[in-house]
Design a protein around this motif. Structure first.
Motif, short mmCIF file in Angstrom:
data_model
loop_
_atom_site.label_atom_id
_atom_site.label_comp_id
_atom_site.label_asym_id
_atom_site.label_seq_id
_atom_site.Cartn_x
_atom_site.Cartn_y
_atom_site.Cartn_z
N VAL A 158 -10.85 7.88 -5.09
CA VAL A 158 -11.52 6.99 -4.13
C VAL A 158 -10.47 6.07 -3.50
O VAL A 158 -10.01 5.13 -4.14
N PRO A 159 -10.07 6.37 -2.27
CA PRO A 159 -9.07 5.52 -1.61
C PRO A 159 -9.64 4.13 -1.31
O PRO A 159 -10.85 3.97 -1.14
N ASP A 160 -8.75 3.14 -1.26
CA ASP A 160 -9.17 1.79 -0.88
C ASP A 160 -9.48 1.73 0.61
O ASP A 160 -10.42 1.06 1.03
N ILE A 161 -8.66 2.44 1.39
CA ILE A 161 -8.81 2.45 2.85
C ILE A 161 -8.68 3.90 3.32
O ILE A 161 -7.85 4.65 2.81
N ILE A 162 -9.54 4.28 4.27
CA ILE A 162 -9.54 5.65 4.78
C ILE A 162 -9.47 5.60 6.30
O ILE A 162 -10.21 4.84 6.93
N CYS A 163 -8.57 6.39 6.89
CA CYS A 163 -8.47 6.47 8.36
C CYS A 163 -9.07 7.78 8.84
O CYS A 163 -8.75 8.85 8.31
N LEU A 164 -9.93 7.69 9.85
CA LEU A 164 -10.53 8.88 10.47
C LEU A 164 -10.39 8.76 11.98
O LEU A 164 -10.46 7.66 12.54
N SER A 165 -10.21 9.90 12.64
CA SER A 165 -10.28 9.90 14.11
C SER A 165 -10.50 11.34 14.56
O SER A 165 -11.52 11.92 14.19
N CYS A 210 -1.14 3.92 -8.22
CA CYS A 210 -1.58 2.81 -7.37
C CYS A 210 -2.44 1.82 -8.16
O CYS A 210 -2.26 0.61 -8.06
N THR A 211 -3.36 2.34 -8.96
CA THR A 211 -4.23 1.46 -9.75
C THR A 211 -3.41 0.65 -10.74
O THR A 211 -3.56 -0.57 -10.84
N LEU A 243 -2.57 -0.84 -2.94
CA LEU A 243 -3.72 -0.23 -2.25
C LEU A 243 -3.39 1.21 -1.85
O LEU A 243 -2.25 1.52 -1.49
N LEU A 244 -4.40 2.07 -1.94
CA LEU A 244 -4.21 3.48 -1.55
C LEU A 244 -4.92 3.74 -0.23
O LEU A 244 -6.13 3.57 -0.12
N ILE A 245 -4.12 4.12 0.77
CA ILE A 245 -4.67 4.46 2.08
C ILE A 245 -4.58 5.98 2.25
O ILE A 245 -3.50 6.55 2.13
N VAL A 246 -5.70 6.65 2.49
CA VAL A 246 -5.66 8.07 2.82
C VAL A 246 -5.85 8.22 4.33
O VAL A 246 -6.85 7.75 4.88
N ALA A 293 0.83 -1.21 0.00
CA ALA A 293 0.00 0.00 0.00
C ALA A 293 0.86 1.25 0.00
O ALA A 293 2.03 1.22 0.37
N VAL A 294 0.21 2.34 -0.40
CA VAL A 294 0.77 3.68 -0.24
C VAL A 294 -0.11 4.37 0.80
O VAL A 294 -1.34 4.27 0.72
N ILE A 295 0.52 5.02 1.77
CA ILE A 295 -0.28 5.79 2.75
C ILE A 295 0.06 7.27 2.60
O ILE A 295 1.23 7.64 2.50
N VAL A 296 -0.99 8.10 2.53
CA VAL A 296 -0.77 9.52 2.24
C VAL A 296 -1.75 10.40 3.01
O VAL A 296 -2.88 9.99 3.30
#
Ligand SMILES: *Cc1c(COP(=O)(O)O)cnc(C)c1O
Length: 419
Positions: free
Chosen positions: A259-266, A228-229, A234-237, A201-204
């Motif tokens: 549209v990221p594959d995985i999204i982190c929120l907090s 990434c595609t 996988l693209l993680i934002v 994955a790439v995380i950005v």
């Protein structure tokens, strides 16, 4: 409440914000914190972007007090509660679906680093690859996995073991426009002799909050998603700091149309400063076994209550989004006018939406400006690899007068520091 002893001597030396702002803060309302003797401080830091809807927001407070008064469940591991169901349906129907996102919601532990660890772990499980690509000046949290994809050398130094399985690539504008975007990354990916293991994955971050308020351009984000595609990465934002409306739209990547594959929120997701974190997954990526990524505090019920209420109140139409864009443009114009009055190169204005930065050529002057601001009743903090950027994160609900007052205090603080 009266404070009888200096409690700082009872606490570990690891504390940091209480050193930047050596006061005791007792109450808070809206954009202000108050000391026990009622000194007001205008909060342009908001817990690093936690209090997007202001401190003790009365609408959210009412919902929370009602919930507690009725003896509703506070802790339930991940057992079903009406609060959990209400949050899941409200978030899905009002935030995800209208934006064309079919992601499923995972609750990791309560903090941002928990959301990042879950994202990295899942990306590795799905792809069977171990390596992650991160970016220069990234910040993703302080646990070992998240720290491995974080840039800051002082924070990395705290790990005490090698931080491995991550490869940093240049963020947008890292070479001041001298090197075309992604030539290095693409070459590394396509050359079997490059030494770069194919990443899981790439995380950005779309705007690097801790890294110095670096805002990536939409085209750069779109190119990244395209890389990434094409390479099946996988693209993680990581939208922990700049999601939840900080840049205008609910998600910071909306503007770029990716549209990221995985999204982190907090941070601001609970809306009330209550701990809550989400890792959002495209449904086909949800390959977890039940309990494979467990935790005691995966979904804090009072945080569900305020989070759902915040979404209903602020995300049923685009009023907040439009006002954030307008306020952001006002801050940008004001910072530009501050920069224009100083010698060339001394200050630079940065940022997007209501995350804005004022970069100082001399980091000592940034620190001095923060101290001056504190003394005049304004809370602002520095970020960036040399702590050279003053970061502005006012509540999204800040009034125009408060915004004006804060920027005047900042201008004076900077002028006093720069001479
Ligand atoms: C704050 C932050 C984190 C870590 O969140 P914690 O709650 O401190 O663990 C991760 N990523 C970004 C972009 C952040 O701003």
């Amino acid at each position: 409440m009266t404070v009888t002893a200096d409690a700082t001597s009872l606490e570990s030396g690891v504390r940091s914000y209480s050193r930047t702002w050596p006061a005791t803060f007792e109450r808070a309302q809206g954009s202000f914190l108050y000391t026990p003797d009622d000194q007001p401080y205008l909060d342009f830091f908001t817990g690093a972007g936690v209090m997007n809807y202001g401190h003790n927001n009365p609408i959210l407070k009412d919902a929370l007090l009602r919930y507690l008064t009725e003896d509703n469940i506070v802790h339930s591991l991940d057992m079903l509660t009406p609060a959990r169901e209400d949050f899941l349906t409200t978030f899905t129907e009002k935030i995800l679906r209208p934006r064309g996102l079919d992601h499923t919601v995972m609750f990791p532990g309560p903090g941002g680093a928990n959301a990042v660890e879950a994202a990295l772990k899942l990306a590795r499980k799905i792809t069977g690859r171990e390596s992650i690509v991160n970016f220069t000046n990234a910040f993703h949290g302080m646990t070992l996995g998240a720290l491995a994809v974080t840039g800051n050398s002082m924070k990395r130094g705290g790990a005490g073991i090698p931080l491995v399985h991550a490869t940093p690539m240049p963020y947008d504008d890292y070479f001041d426009g001298d090197v075309p975007d992604f030539v290095y990354f693409e070459r590394m990916l396509s050359d079997s002799g490059s030494g770069l293991n194919k990443p899981a994955a790439v995380i950005v971050e779309t705007v690097q909050g801790e890294g110095g308020v670096n805002a990536a351009r939409r085209e750069w984000l779109r190119q990244l998603a395209d890389v990434c595609t094409r390479h099946e990465i996988l693209l993680i934002v990581d939208d922990i700091q700049v999601g939840c409306g900080r840049t205008g739209g609910f998600f910071s990547f909306e503007e770029a149309g990716i549209v990221p594959d995985i999204i982190c929120l907090s941070k601001a997701i609970s809306g009330y400063g209550l701990p809550l974190a989400l890792t959002l997954l495209r449904p086909e990526l949800d390959v977890w076994e039940p309990g494979e990524h467990n935790g005691t505090f995966r979904g804090f019920a009072p945080a569900f209550v305020t989070a759902a209420e915040a979404i209903r109140t602020y995300w049923s139409d685009d009023t907040l989004e439009q006002s954030t864009i307008t306020k952001g443009a006002f801050v940008e114009a004001t910072l530009n006018s501050i920069v224009a009055k100083r010698p060339e190169g001394e200050l630079t204005a940065k940022g997007r939406g209501l995350i804005r930065g004022l970069e100082f050529a001399d980091p000592d002057k940034a620190a001095e400006t923060c101290r001056n601001a504190f003394e005049s009743g304004l809370l602002v903090e520095t970020s960036g690899p040399r702590d050279e950027v003053i970061k502005l994160l006012p509540p999204l609900t800040v009034s125009e007068d408060e915004l004006n007052d804060g920027l005047t205090l900042l201008r004076n603080a900077a002028t006093d520091a720069l001479g």
